[in-house]
Design a protein around this motif. Structure first.
Motif, short mmCIF file in Angstrom:
data_model
loop_
_atom_site.label_atom_id
_atom_site.label_comp_id
_atom_site.label_asym_id
_atom_site.label_seq_id
_atom_site.Cartn_x
_atom_site.Cartn_y
_atom_site.Cartn_z
N ALA A 264 26.91 49.62 39.69
CA ALA A 264 25.74 49.55 40.56
C ALA A 264 26.16 49.33 42.00
N ARG A 265 25.59 50.09 42.91
CA ARG A 265 25.83 49.90 44.33
C ARG A 265 25.08 48.65 44.81
N ARG A 282 33.16 42.26 40.09
CA ARG A 282 32.81 42.53 41.48
C ARG A 282 33.77 43.57 42.04
N ALA A 283 33.21 44.57 42.71
CA ALA A 283 34.01 45.64 43.29
C ALA A 283 33.89 45.59 44.81
N PRO A 284 34.79 46.26 45.54
CA PRO A 284 34.69 46.28 47.00
C PRO A 284 33.36 46.84 47.47
N VAL A 288 28.97 46.29 41.84
CA VAL A 288 29.32 45.54 40.63
C VAL A 288 29.41 46.48 39.44
N ARG A 289 30.23 46.09 38.47
CA ARG A 289 30.24 46.75 37.16
C ARG A 289 29.72 45.75 36.15
#
Length: 341
Positions: A264-265, A282-284, A288-289
């Motif tokens: 999800a953005r 948590r992604a850059p 999020v995944r």
């Protein structure tokens, strides 16, 4: 997540590091209870605190680490909560603003009273609800004589007959035949159910029972039951039927549920807090995944389509293709000029 065993920094015996997935709202409620409880039990051990709140010692320490970031505006060392547990015992300081246990406001007391009256009116065996209601009324009327009584009319006529049949079936241990609308498939089904209980969760009434159509325990929303008929058959659920541990959620994942990973953005990252999940990465860029367990993949397809380009399914491959097929089918309803048919 594997249940790892480690030795903590104080050389204590190994213990579980498992942290049960939960929403931000659930954790906030616990923290608001945790602080005043620890302040009243200064020096309490991490293990005893974990038992009191039904969580792991690792979750207690994670909560204490979060408290380091909490405080009043200004957010310097003087305003932030100070938590110490280096020797295995917890000491809090600078937490006077939330030192008092949460208490019901008048509006909250009225809401709770109304809910208990509703519960008493619907349960087959309502002694516990009645005793709790009596205690609440006594506490309410202590400061406001006459304030513990509420005129409450819950019946708008729409579900009275259905609920009456469900209560009768549950009380008499009889099987009930349901005409039930399944929203995720937009279809009406017929099924025989051996009832186990009637519960209210998040303002909705549900009936739980052994469904002979699915050969499994199922939850049914009462407002989606079009008709209920008590049958002249024993309605005792089979030995393998077990009520689910609900806590605060209707949905409880099972081994047969599909594991889905959604990326999800930022604008759709709220799903990580809104939906019960198995884990968050948590992604850059604040993306999020989220790993979810779902009983019906149609729920995910609809969620992804509703979010547009703000979220996508990462796995499993068959669900990725199903979402793509549904998106193509939706686009097929639009003409070449972009006007909906």
């Amino acid at each position: 997540m594997s249940d790892k065993r480690v030795t903590d920094r104080r050389g204590a015996a190994p213990r579980s590091t498992r942290i049960t997935p939960e929403t931000a709202t659930q954790r906030l409620g616990r923290l608001l209870d945790l602080v005043p409880w620890v302040l009243r039990h200064e020096g309490v051990s991490v293990e005893e605190t974990a038992r009191e709140f039904g969580i792991s010692p690792a979750q207690v320490e994670s909560d204490l680490e979060l408290l380091f970031l909490c405080g009043t505006p200004g957010y310097t060392h003087a305003e932030l909560i100070d938590a110490q547990w280096d020797d295995g015992h917890i000491y809090l300081a600078n937490a006077d603003d939330i030192a008092a246990p949460m208490r019901l406001t008048r509006d909250e007391a009225v809401t709770l009273t109304a809910g208990l009256q509703a519960l008493s009116s619907i349960l087959v065996n309502s002694e516990v609800a009645e005793r709790t209601l009596a205690k609440l009324r006594a506490a309410t009327t202590a400061g406001d004589p006459g304030g513990g009584r509420i005129a409450l009319d819950l019946d708008d006529g729409s579900q009275h007959a259905v609920m009456a049949q469900l209560k009768q079936a549950l009380a008499d241990h009889r099987r009930v035949h349901l005409t039930y609308y399944v929203a995720t498939r937009d279809e009406t089904t017929e099924r025989d159910v051996d009832l186990m209980r009637i519960v209210n969760l998040d303002g909705q009434w549900y009936v739980e029972g052994w469904c002979h159509r699915a050969n499994a325990v199922r939850f049914f929303r009462v407002d989606r039951v079009a008709a209920a008929t008590v049958l002249d058959q024993d309605g005792t659920p089979p030995p393998e039927a077990r009520p689910r541990e609900l806590d605060d959620e209707v949905f409880v994942p099972s081994d047969s549920d599909l594991t889905v990973v959604i990326e999800a953005r930022p604008d759709a990252a709220w799903i990580a807090d809104y939906y019960p999940n198995e884990g968050i990465e948590r992604a850059p860029g604040a993306s999020v995944r989220v790993t979810l367990k779902v009983a019906d993949p149609a729920l995910v397809r609809r969620l992804i389509l509703r979010l547009g380009g703000e979220a996508r399914v990462v796995s499993p491959p068959e669900l990725i293709e199903a979402v793509a097929d549904e998106a193509r089918a939706a686009l097929a309803h639009y003409g070449a000029g972009g006007t909906a048919r």
